[in-house]
Design an enzyme around this catalytic site. Structure first.
Site, PDB file in Angstrom:
ATOM      1  N   ARG A  96      11.638  -5.962   5.005  1.00  0.00           N
ATOM      2  CA  ARG A  96      11.510  -4.501   4.870  1.00  0.00           C
ATOM      3  C   ARG A  96      12.460  -3.784   5.831  1.00  0.00           C
ATOM      4  O   ARG A  96      12.598  -4.158   6.993  1.00  0.00           O
ATOM      5  CB  ARG A  96      10.070  -4.072   5.173  1.00  0.00           C
ATOM      6  CG  ARG A  96       9.924  -2.550   5.166  1.00  0.00           C
ATOM      7  CD  ARG A  96       8.495  -2.098   5.120  1.00  0.00           C
ATOM      8  NE  ARG A  96       7.692  -2.635   6.215  1.00  0.00           N
ATOM      9  CZ  ARG A  96       6.389  -2.467   6.316  1.00  0.00           C
ATOM     10  NH1 ARG A  96       5.735  -1.808   5.369  1.00  0.00           N
ATOM     11  NH2 ARG A  96       5.720  -2.995   7.321  1.00  0.00           N
ATOM     12  N   ARG A 135      11.139  -2.072  11.381  1.00  0.00           N
ATOM     13  CA  ARG A 135      10.016  -1.621  12.211  1.00  0.00           C
ATOM     14  C   ARG A 135       9.773  -2.657  13.316  1.00  0.00           C
ATOM     15  O   ARG A 135       9.795  -3.859  13.035  1.00  0.00           O
ATOM     16  CB  ARG A 135       8.748  -1.498  11.336  1.00  0.00           C
ATOM     17  CG  ARG A 135       8.534  -0.096  10.805  1.00  0.00           C
ATOM     18  CD  ARG A 135       7.437  -0.002   9.770  1.00  0.00           C
ATOM     19  NE  ARG A 135       6.146  -0.608  10.106  1.00  0.00           N
ATOM     20  CZ  ARG A 135       5.066  -0.519   9.346  1.00  0.00           C
ATOM     21  NH1 ARG A 135       5.104   0.182   8.220  1.00  0.00           N
ATOM     22  NH2 ARG A 135       3.940  -1.107   9.685  1.00  0.00           N
ATOM     23  N   ARG A 175      -9.869   0.817   8.424  1.00  0.00           N
ATOM     24  CA  ARG A 175      -9.281  -0.435   8.879  1.00  0.00           C
ATOM     25  C   ARG A 175     -10.333  -1.361   9.479  1.00  0.00           C
ATOM     26  O   ARG A 175     -10.048  -2.493   9.819  1.00  0.00           O
ATOM     27  CB  ARG A 175      -8.302  -0.038   9.940  1.00  0.00           C
ATOM     28  CG  ARG A 175      -7.039  -0.757  10.172  1.00  0.00           C
ATOM     29  CD  ARG A 175      -6.160  -0.955   9.018  1.00  0.00           C
ATOM     30  NE  ARG A 175      -4.885  -1.413   9.435  1.00  0.00           N
ATOM     31  CZ  ARG A 175      -3.749  -0.802   9.137  1.00  0.00           C
ATOM     32  NH1 ARG A 175      -3.740   0.272   8.407  1.00  0.00           N
ATOM     33  NH2 ARG A 175      -2.620  -1.313   9.525  1.00  0.00           N
ATOM     34  N   ARG A 221      -0.577  -9.116  13.441  1.00  0.00           N
ATOM     35  CA  ARG A 221      -1.161  -8.158  12.485  1.00  0.00           C
ATOM     36  C   ARG A 221      -2.042  -8.880  11.470  1.00  0.00           C
ATOM     37  O   ARG A 221      -3.086  -8.358  11.062  1.00  0.00           O
ATOM     38  CB  ARG A 221      -0.050  -7.385  11.777  1.00  0.00           C
ATOM     39  CG  ARG A 221       0.579  -6.319  12.665  1.00  0.00           C
ATOM     40  CD  ARG A 221       1.923  -5.879  12.150  1.00  0.00           C
ATOM     41  NE  ARG A 221       1.849  -5.119  10.923  1.00  0.00           N
ATOM     42  CZ  ARG A 221       2.884  -4.911  10.113  1.00  0.00           C
ATOM     43  NH1 ARG A 221       4.067  -5.421  10.402  1.00  0.00           N
ATOM     44  NH2 ARG A 221       2.739  -4.203   9.022  1.00  0.00           N
ATOM     45  N   LYS A 258       0.840  -1.213   0.000  1.00  0.00           N
ATOM     46  CA  LYS A 258       0.000   0.000   0.000  1.00  0.00           C
ATOM     47  C   LYS A 258       0.873   1.260   0.000  1.00  0.00           C
ATOM     48  O   LYS A 258       0.651   2.176  -0.786  1.00  0.00           O
ATOM     49  CB  LYS A 258      -0.933   0.023   1.230  1.00  0.00           C
ATOM     50  CG  LYS A 258      -1.907  -1.139   1.280  1.00  0.00           C
ATOM     51  CD  LYS A 258      -2.806  -1.084   2.498  1.00  0.00           C
ATOM     52  CE  LYS A 258      -2.101  -1.183   3.821  1.00  0.00           C
ATOM     53  NZ  LYS A 258      -1.384  -2.466   4.066  1.00  0.00           N
TER      54      LYS A 258
HETATM   55  P1  AP5 Z   1       4.904  -1.610   1.789  1.00  0.00           P
HETATM   56  O1  AP5 Z   1       4.542  -0.819   0.603  1.00  0.00           O
HETATM   57  O2  AP5 Z   1       5.661  -0.954   2.897  1.00  0.00           O
HETATM   58  O3  AP5 Z   1       3.608  -2.382   2.354  1.00  0.00           O
HETATM   59  P2  AP5 Z   1       2.315  -1.838   3.117  1.00  0.00           P
HETATM   60  O4  AP5 Z   1       1.122  -2.513   2.538  1.00  0.00           O
HETATM   61  O5  AP5 Z   1       2.315  -0.351   3.165  1.00  0.00           O
HETATM   62  O6  AP5 Z   1       2.604  -2.463   4.532  1.00  0.00           O
HETATM   63  P3  AP5 Z   1       2.447  -1.899   5.993  1.00  0.00           P
HETATM   64  O7  AP5 Z   1       3.099  -2.915   6.890  1.00  0.00           O
HETATM   65  O8  AP5 Z   1       2.955  -0.493   6.142  1.00  0.00           O
HETATM   66  O9  AP5 Z   1       0.930  -1.903   6.175  1.00  0.00           O
HETATM   67  P4  AP5 Z   1       0.158  -2.035   7.450  1.00  0.00           P
HETATM   68  O10 AP5 Z   1      -1.212  -1.834   6.964  1.00  0.00           O
HETATM   69  O11 AP5 Z   1       0.350  -3.263   8.267  1.00  0.00           O
HETATM   70  O12 AP5 Z   1       0.805  -0.904   8.399  1.00  0.00           O
HETATM   71  P5  AP5 Z   1       0.452   0.618   8.660  1.00  0.00           P
HETATM   72  O13 AP5 Z   1       1.725   1.353   8.584  1.00  0.00           O
HETATM   73  O14 AP5 Z   1      -0.714   1.065   7.850  1.00  0.00           O
HETATM   74  O15 AP5 Z   1       5.736  -2.884   1.267  1.00  0.00           O
HETATM   75  C1  AP5 Z   1       6.275  -3.849   2.172  1.00  0.00           C
HETATM   76  C2  AP5 Z   1       7.662  -4.290   1.660  1.00  0.00           C
HETATM   77  O16 AP5 Z   1       7.509  -4.990   0.424  1.00  0.00           O
HETATM   78  C3  AP5 Z   1       8.625  -3.128   1.363  1.00  0.00           C
HETATM   79  O17 AP5 Z   1       9.917  -3.513   1.750  1.00  0.00           O
HETATM   80  C4  AP5 Z   1       8.533  -2.920  -0.165  1.00  0.00           C
HETATM   81  O18 AP5 Z   1       9.763  -2.456  -0.708  1.00  0.00           O
HETATM   82  C5  AP5 Z   1       8.212  -4.346  -0.652  1.00  0.00           C
HETATM   83  N1  AP5 Z   1       7.304  -4.367  -1.799  1.00  0.00           N
HETATM   84  C6  AP5 Z   1       6.148  -3.655  -1.937  1.00  0.00           C
HETATM   85  N2  AP5 Z   1       5.526  -3.971  -3.095  1.00  0.00           N
HETATM   86  C7  AP5 Z   1       6.310  -4.901  -3.700  1.00  0.00           C
HETATM   87  C8  AP5 Z   1       6.205  -5.631  -4.941  1.00  0.00           C
HETATM   88  N3  AP5 Z   1       5.145  -5.478  -5.765  1.00  0.00           N
HETATM   89  N4  AP5 Z   1       7.183  -6.525  -5.238  1.00  0.00           N
HETATM   90  C9  AP5 Z   1       8.238  -6.702  -4.401  1.00  0.00           C
HETATM   91  N5  AP5 Z   1       8.393  -6.053  -3.221  1.00  0.00           N
HETATM   92  C10 AP5 Z   1       7.439  -5.159  -2.874  1.00  0.00           C
HETATM   93  O19 AP5 Z   1      -0.069   0.559  10.160  1.00  0.00           O
HETATM   94  C11 AP5 Z   1       0.797   0.263  11.244  1.00  0.00           C
HETATM   95  C12 AP5 Z   1       0.001   0.251  12.530  1.00  0.00           C
HETATM   96  O20 AP5 Z   1      -0.595   1.540  12.764  1.00  0.00           O
HETATM   97  C13 AP5 Z   1      -1.187  -0.716  12.584  1.00  0.00           C
HETATM   98  O21 AP5 Z   1      -0.791  -2.033  12.936  1.00  0.00           O
HETATM   99  C14 AP5 Z   1      -2.043  -0.058  13.675  1.00  0.00           C
HETATM  100  O22 AP5 Z   1      -1.526  -0.285  14.944  1.00  0.00           O
HETATM  101  C15 AP5 Z   1      -1.885   1.417  13.354  1.00  0.00           C
HETATM  102  N6  AP5 Z   1      -2.901   1.910  12.395  1.00  0.00           N
HETATM  103  C16 AP5 Z   1      -2.686   2.364  11.137  1.00  0.00           C
HETATM  104  N7  AP5 Z   1      -3.844   2.716  10.561  1.00  0.00           N
HETATM  105  C17 AP5 Z   1      -4.815   2.485  11.462  1.00  0.00           C
HETATM  106  C18 AP5 Z   1      -6.217   2.638  11.440  1.00  0.00           C
HETATM  107  N8  AP5 Z   1      -6.882   3.104  10.363  1.00  0.00           N
HETATM  108  N9  AP5 Z   1      -6.929   2.281  12.550  1.00  0.00           N
HETATM  109  C19 AP5 Z   1      -6.290   1.816  13.646  1.00  0.00           C
HETATM  110  N10 AP5 Z   1      -4.963   1.640  13.731  1.00  0.00           N
HETATM  111  C20 AP5 Z   1      -4.226   1.981  12.646  1.00  0.00           C
END
Ligand code: AP5
Length: 228
Positions: free
Chosen positions: A140, A173, A101, A184, A26
């Protein structure tokens, strides 16, 4: 007749929600889309991590939830997002990454955008297999300084553990450790998968196979947006 870049941009739906499990890409795709379409990228995870780094009141409240992979309470996150959606740089549109979410957040978003007369938005679901998720999250690494995202094998830095852009140190992270990834994924299944069903019922959901190379995924999303 030649079609200008501006014409193409006008034909896009400019309010986009990116949905998908942890590690689906994402953040990676939102960054590319925001550069391509000049839209604000709103990542709730990034906003919360920044608040934690700066030790603000929000950061203090959110820290234990974020680091254990649990969801931060809706009241905190929804207020944070709706405030952000009123900012000047969001007037031309946005890409929401990490929100909604759960179904309650999806309802709040609909209510907020409805009141603002901006109900028209697209939802793109990055469909990813569990094997790929675990590989992506485990490898990552993030720049401590500018927060650029790398991957030990998929997108390695040129120099060992330092950022190509600013030479900052790369780190893992806390929520990318094996046990927290498991948590997660459980939280995703319980809380966020129903959001896919919510949007599917509302006929908003467009799914892309996000196991593919990131350039291919981006191309498929742009094709979808162009055709809408
Ligand atoms: P990346 O693009 O970083 O993946 P992502 O989907 O953004 O993963 P996240 O772990 O950031 O998502 P998440 O939803 O768990 O965490 P968030 O930060 O929102 O890609 C991952 C890796 O793969 C990278 O190394 C990249 O280079 C590689 N990659 C990507 N695409 C690729 C491809 N096509 N091919 C090869 N490699 C690839 O949330 C964190 C925390 O915040 C949550 O757990 C929660 O505690 C809180 N939080 C956030 N939003 C909310 C909400 N709305 N409500 C409540 N709590 C929330």
């Amino acid at each position: 007749m030649a079609v200008s870049r501006a014409d193409v941009k006008k034909s896009y739906r400019t309010q986009i929600v990116l949905l998908g499990p942890p590690g689906a890409g994402k953040g990676t795709q939102a960054k590319s889309l925001s550069e391509e379409l000049e839209l604000a990228h709103i990542s709730t995870g990034d906003i919360l991590r920044q608040a934690i780094r700066q030790n603000t009141d929000l950061g203090k409240e959110a820290k234990s939830f974020v680091e254990s992979g649990a969801l931060v309470p809706d009241s905190l996150v929804t207020r944070m997002v709706t405030r952000r959606l009123l900012a000047d740089d969001v007037k031309n549109g946005f890409i929401l990454d990490g929100f909604p979410r759960n179904v309650a957040q999806a309802g709040e978003l609909d209510e907020f955008l409805g009141k603002e007369g901006r109900s028209d938005y697209s939802v793109i679901y990055l469909d990813t297999s569990e094997k790929i998720i675990v590989q992506r999250l485990g490898g990552r690494r993030i720049c401590r300084n500018c927060q650029a995202v790398y991957h030990l094998t998929n997108r390695p830095p040129k120099k060992d553990m330092s950022c190509d852009n600013c030479q900052g140190q790369l780190y893992q992270r806390p929520d990318d450790k094996e046990d927290t990834i498991k948590n997660r994924l459980e939280v995703y299944g319980k809380e966020t998968q129903p959001v896919e069903e919510y949007y599917s019922r509302n006929k908003r959901l467009f799914a892309v196979n996000a196991d593919k190379d990131s350039g291919i995924v981006l191309g498929e999303m742009l094709d979808f947006l162009r055709q809408r």
